[in-house]
Structures are given as structure tokens and as C-alpha cells.
Write a protein that holds these residues in place. Structure first.
Motif, short mmCIF file in Angstrom:
data_model
loop_
_atom_site.label_atom_id
_atom_site.label_comp_id
_atom_site.label_asym_id
_atom_site.label_seq_id
_atom_site.Cartn_x
_atom_site.Cartn_y
_atom_site.Cartn_z
N ALA A 113 0.85 -1.19 0.00
CA ALA A 113 0.00 0.00 0.00
C ALA A 113 0.89 1.24 0.00
CB ALA A 113 -0.91 0.00 1.23
N PRO A 114 0.41 2.33 -0.60
CA PRO A 114 1.19 3.57 -0.58
C PRO A 114 1.12 4.24 0.79
CG PRO A 114 -0.91 3.96 -1.62
CD PRO A 114 -0.85 2.48 -1.32
N TYR A 115 2.06 5.13 1.05
CA TYR A 115 2.05 5.92 2.27
C TYR A 115 2.80 7.23 1.99
CZ TYR A 115 6.56 3.52 2.60
OH TYR A 115 7.79 3.01 2.32
N HIS A 116 2.61 8.22 2.86
CA HIS A 116 3.23 9.53 2.63
C HIS A 116 4.75 9.41 2.63
CE1 HIS A 116 4.50 10.41 6.78
NE2 HIS A 116 3.39 9.78 7.14
N ASP A 117 5.38 10.27 1.86
CA ASP A 117 6.84 10.37 1.75
C ASP A 117 7.49 9.16 1.06
OD1 ASP A 117 6.51 12.72 3.15
OD2 ASP A 117 7.29 11.94 5.04
#
Length: 156
Positions: free
Chosen positions: A120-124
Motif C-alpha cells: 500500500a502507498p504511504y506519505h513520503d
């Protein structure tokens, strides 16, 4: 239409300028210098465009890269940036925004990395869209920038 030379730091996770689009197509891997006539313009037929090696891509000084409405640009993990020394024309529409996001973001451009929901994507998670000193006449209108900020704390 919003014309800009430089965007200041915004949301670390998502900068939304328009609505989400669900366009899906065959992935096109891009690296190095990209501009109209050399890898560009970037069209919906080539979307999503994947920047997944080195430090990213560059629009050289004196050149223009046009990104068509509805195109998805995905970035791999790490310090991978989209450098603009020339002109970027990313002029989406409210119904077909241009999306800059993480390679792991299945919600935009589909499951490009082919792992289902294993990641899953996440910030930074990737770098930034960076307008450098020589950049002139750039446009980012109806664009969405997600999950950027690696080492810069800003998605744009």
C-alpha cells in the motif's frame, strides 16, 4: 487555468487540485530526459507512466513536456523526483485530472506493480515534482499529487 513557476510546500500526503480519475492502461517506464519529441508528450494511451529508477526524470531547460488529461504518473520507492528545468504542461480537467502518485497506489492507474493488495502507498514514499530555477511557463491545473515528500517533506 492556473499557471505557475513554483509551488510551495503543501500537504505531505496529498495535494488535491481536482477530482480522482480511474483511467487504466499499459504501463510505460520512463527515465532520464523527457520532453515533447523525446519520450513525450505523455498520452493516456501510455498511461500509467512509471518512474522507478535512478533519481527520476528531467524536463531539460528550453524543452517542454506535455502531459495529457487523465494520465497517471507513478513513482517508485525512494528519492525519485520529477525535475522541471524547462516547461511542464500538465493541464488536466475536472473530469480527467493528471495524477502523480506512488507505484503502490492501485487506486490510480490500477495495480501497476502486480501484487494485488500486498503493498500500500504511504506519505513520503517518493520524492517530489520540483520546478528548478530555469523553469518557465509551467502549468499544473487539475492535477493531484499523492504520497510524495521523500527527503523534501513536500509532494510538490
Amino acid at each position: 487555468m492556473m499557471s505557475l513557476h513554483h509551488l510551495t510546500r503543501g500537504s505531505r500526503a496529498i495535494l488535491t487540485l481536482c477530482l480522482l480519475s480511474g483511467a487504466v492502461g499499459a504501463a510505460t517506464t520512463v527515465t532520464g530526459n523527457q520532453y515533447d519529441g523525446n519520450g513525450g508528450p505523455w498520452t493516456i494511451a501510455g498511461s500509467p507512466y512509471v518512474i522507478d529508477s535512478g533519481t527520476g526524470v528531467t524536463v531539460p531547460a528550453g524543452e517542454t513536456l506535455t502531459i495529457d488529461p487523465g494520465v497517471v504518473v507513478k513513482f517508485g520507492y525512494g528519492d525519485i523526483h520529477f525535475y522541471v528545468n524547462g516547461t511542464l504542461v500538465a493541464d488536466g480537467t475536472p473530469t480527467s485530472p493528471i495524477i502523480f502518485t506512488a507505484y503502490r497506489d492501485d487506486a490510480a492507474g490500477g495495480d501497476t506493480n502486480g501484487d494485488g493488495d500486498a503493498s500500500a502507498p504511504y506519505h513520503d514514499i517518493w520524492g517530489a515534482v520540483r520546478f528548478l530555477t530555469g523553469s518557465t511557463g509551467s502549468i499544473m491545473d487539475c492535477c493531484e499529487v499523492r504520497y510524495g515528500g521523500w527527503s523534501t517533506n513536500a509532494g510538490v
